[in-house]
Design an enzyme around this catalytic site. Structure first.
Site, PDB file in Angstrom:
ATOM      1  N   PHE A   1       0.715  -1.092   0.060  1.00 33.86           N
ATOM      2  CA  PHE A   1       0.024   0.031  -0.094  1.00 33.86           C
ATOM      3  C   PHE A   1       0.963   1.311   0.156  1.00 33.86           C
ATOM      4  O   PHE A   1       1.998   1.305   0.293  1.00 33.86           O
ATOM      5  CB  PHE A   1      -1.003  -0.135   1.313  1.00 33.86           C
ATOM      6  CG  PHE A   1      -0.118   0.079   2.607  1.00 33.86           C
ATOM      7  CD1 PHE A   1       0.050   1.307   3.159  1.00 33.86           C
ATOM      8  CD2 PHE A   1       0.272  -1.016   3.005  1.00 33.86           C
ATOM      9  CE1 PHE A   1       0.720   1.238   4.461  1.00 33.86           C
ATOM     10  CE2 PHE A   1       0.634  -0.890   4.270  1.00 33.86           C
ATOM     11  CZ  PHE A   1       1.072   0.134   5.049  1.00 33.86           C
ATOM     12  N   CYS A   2       0.245   2.540  -0.614  1.00 29.79           N
ATOM     13  CA  CYS A   2       1.052   3.733  -0.449  1.00 29.79           C
ATOM     14  C   CYS A   2      -0.238   4.672  -0.424  1.00 29.79           C
ATOM     15  O   CYS A   2      -1.396   4.466  -0.173  1.00 29.79           O
ATOM     16  CB  CYS A   2       1.886   3.791  -1.631  1.00 29.79           C
ATOM     17  SG  CYS A   2       0.964   3.672  -3.315  1.00 29.79           S
ATOM     18  N   THR A   3       0.179   6.027  -0.225  1.00 30.05           N
ATOM     19  CA  THR A   3      -0.701   7.094   0.015  1.00 30.05           C
ATOM     20  C   THR A   3      -1.891   7.026  -1.074  1.00 30.05           C
ATOM     21  O   THR A   3      -2.959   6.924  -0.461  1.00 30.05           O
ATOM     22  CB  THR A   3      -0.077   8.465  -0.253  1.00 30.05           C
ATOM     23  OG1 THR A   3       1.185   8.359   0.424  1.00 30.05           O
ATOM     24  CG2 THR A   3      -0.993   9.366   0.330  1.00 30.05           C
TER      25      THR A   3
ATOM     26  N   ILE B   1      -4.141   4.640   0.844  1.00 33.92           N
ATOM     27  CA  ILE B   1      -4.452   4.818   1.941  1.00 33.92           C
ATOM     28  C   ILE B   1      -5.593   6.057   1.924  1.00 33.92           C
ATOM     29  O   ILE B   1      -6.581   5.787   2.994  1.00 33.92           O
ATOM     30  CB  ILE B   1      -3.366   5.502   2.934  1.00 33.92           C
ATOM     31  CG1 ILE B   1      -2.107   4.439   3.036  1.00 33.92           C
ATOM     32  CG2 ILE B   1      -3.636   6.047   4.581  1.00 33.92           C
ATOM     33  CD1 ILE B   1      -0.953   5.056   3.278  1.00 33.92           C
TER      34      ILE B   1
END
Length: 311
Positions: A178-180, A207
């Protein structure tokens, strides 16, 4: 609906843009006329960026982009701010829209399995899942998912080396990343799958979409999420968080950091105190003086602007 006047639109899309250079000028002109601020990156692999402004301006920009060959499926995410979190507009040409530095990594050809925010908790709760945060270390420290692995990278360029060093630990596992906003995971999953890993997943919308979608009482997220604009961080419901930004080293600062004797607004923070030269400290002090003078006049100073990094 919201009564906040400024729309924050985060967008990216991987697509083959052979003539991306020709988009720079008309896109910049349209955004300027529409009253938009922020940063847009164009490369042969697609587009990435965050822009802010009024509803009509955001809609005009999105319509223009989606009319371009390869960008019809471009998606974006919106949040809101009381004031402009960017102070200028930049439309830049780049080699990559997110810099990983591994030639041939192509999310349009191979990519991990998207997992909707409402299904994410079930995946990461499975005992054979390794949960990997693909963001940089300073981002991870202010918030991440419970039990996530922190690769402790300073930039996204370091992520492929971390994967190679941990190949044995990852082999045969479900790898959830996952990332922003989702863009780094597009490349991260493409790279990991190119090494022969089969069960590779990533959080659709990143996120930000998870915080917007999943109720706080059902959330596996802990802390706040760093964002590359003047809000610095957001929490559940995309409400503005409690962190500020050090104007010297650009490190996010917690409320505890702001109470530290090493914190001097605009000049240093606990993370960079003692690391700057006297010349740098003098330069930062003068910039802070100019910022405070501008504030006293009821104006904004460009030196008080956000960091718009793309790694």
């Amino acid at each position: 609906m919201t009564d906040k006047p400024v729309i924050v639109a985060a967008l990216y899309h991987f697509a083959r843009l052979d003539t991306y250079q020709a988009l720079q000028k008309p896109l910049a002109e349209l955004c300027c006329k529409a009253g938009l601020k922020g940063t847009l990156l164009l490369a042969s692999e697609g587009i990435n960026g965050t822009v802010v402004g009024p509803r009509a301006g955001i809609d005009a920009m999105l319509a223009f982009l989606r009319a371009q060959p390869g960008l019809a499926e471009l998606e974006h995410k919106e949040s809101f701010a009381d004031t402009m979190p960017f102070y200028r507009l930049k439309v830049r040409l780049k080699k990559e829209i997110v810099t990983m530095g591994v030639p041939g990594t192509d999310p349009t050809r191979i990519v991990g399995t998207y997992v909707a925010p409402e299904d994410w908790n079930d995946l990461i709760a499975e005992p054979d899942t390794i949960l990997v945060d693909t963001r940089n270390d300073y981002e991870v420290k202010i918030g991440t998912f419970e039990n996530a692995v922190n690769p402790e990278t300073a930039t996204f360029r370091e992520f492929p080396d971390w994967v190679r060093r941990n190949e044995n630990a990852l082999r045969g596992k479900k790898i959830a990343m996952f990332c922003t906003g989702g863009i780094r995971c597009e490349k991260a999953t493409a790279f990991v799958k190119s090494l022969g890993h089969d069960d590779v997943f990533h959080l659709k919308g990143g996120i930000l979409k998870y915080l917007e979608t999943v109720p706080e009482d059902e959330s596996a997220w802990r802390g706040e999420c760093f964002v590359f604009d003047e809000r610095v961080a957001v929490g559940h419901g995309l409400a503005q968080g409690t962190h500020k930004l050090c104007r010297a080293c650009r490190h996010p600062l917690s409320p505890e950091d702001l109470r530290s004797p090493d914190y001097k607004p605009g000049i240093q923070c606990p993370h960079c105190a003692g690391t700057m030269s006297e010349a740098d400290r003098a330069r930062f002090a003068e910039r802070q003086r100019q910022v405070e003078m501008a504030h006293a006049r009821g104006e904004r100073h460009i030196g008080d602007g956000p960091w718009t990094g793309d790694d």
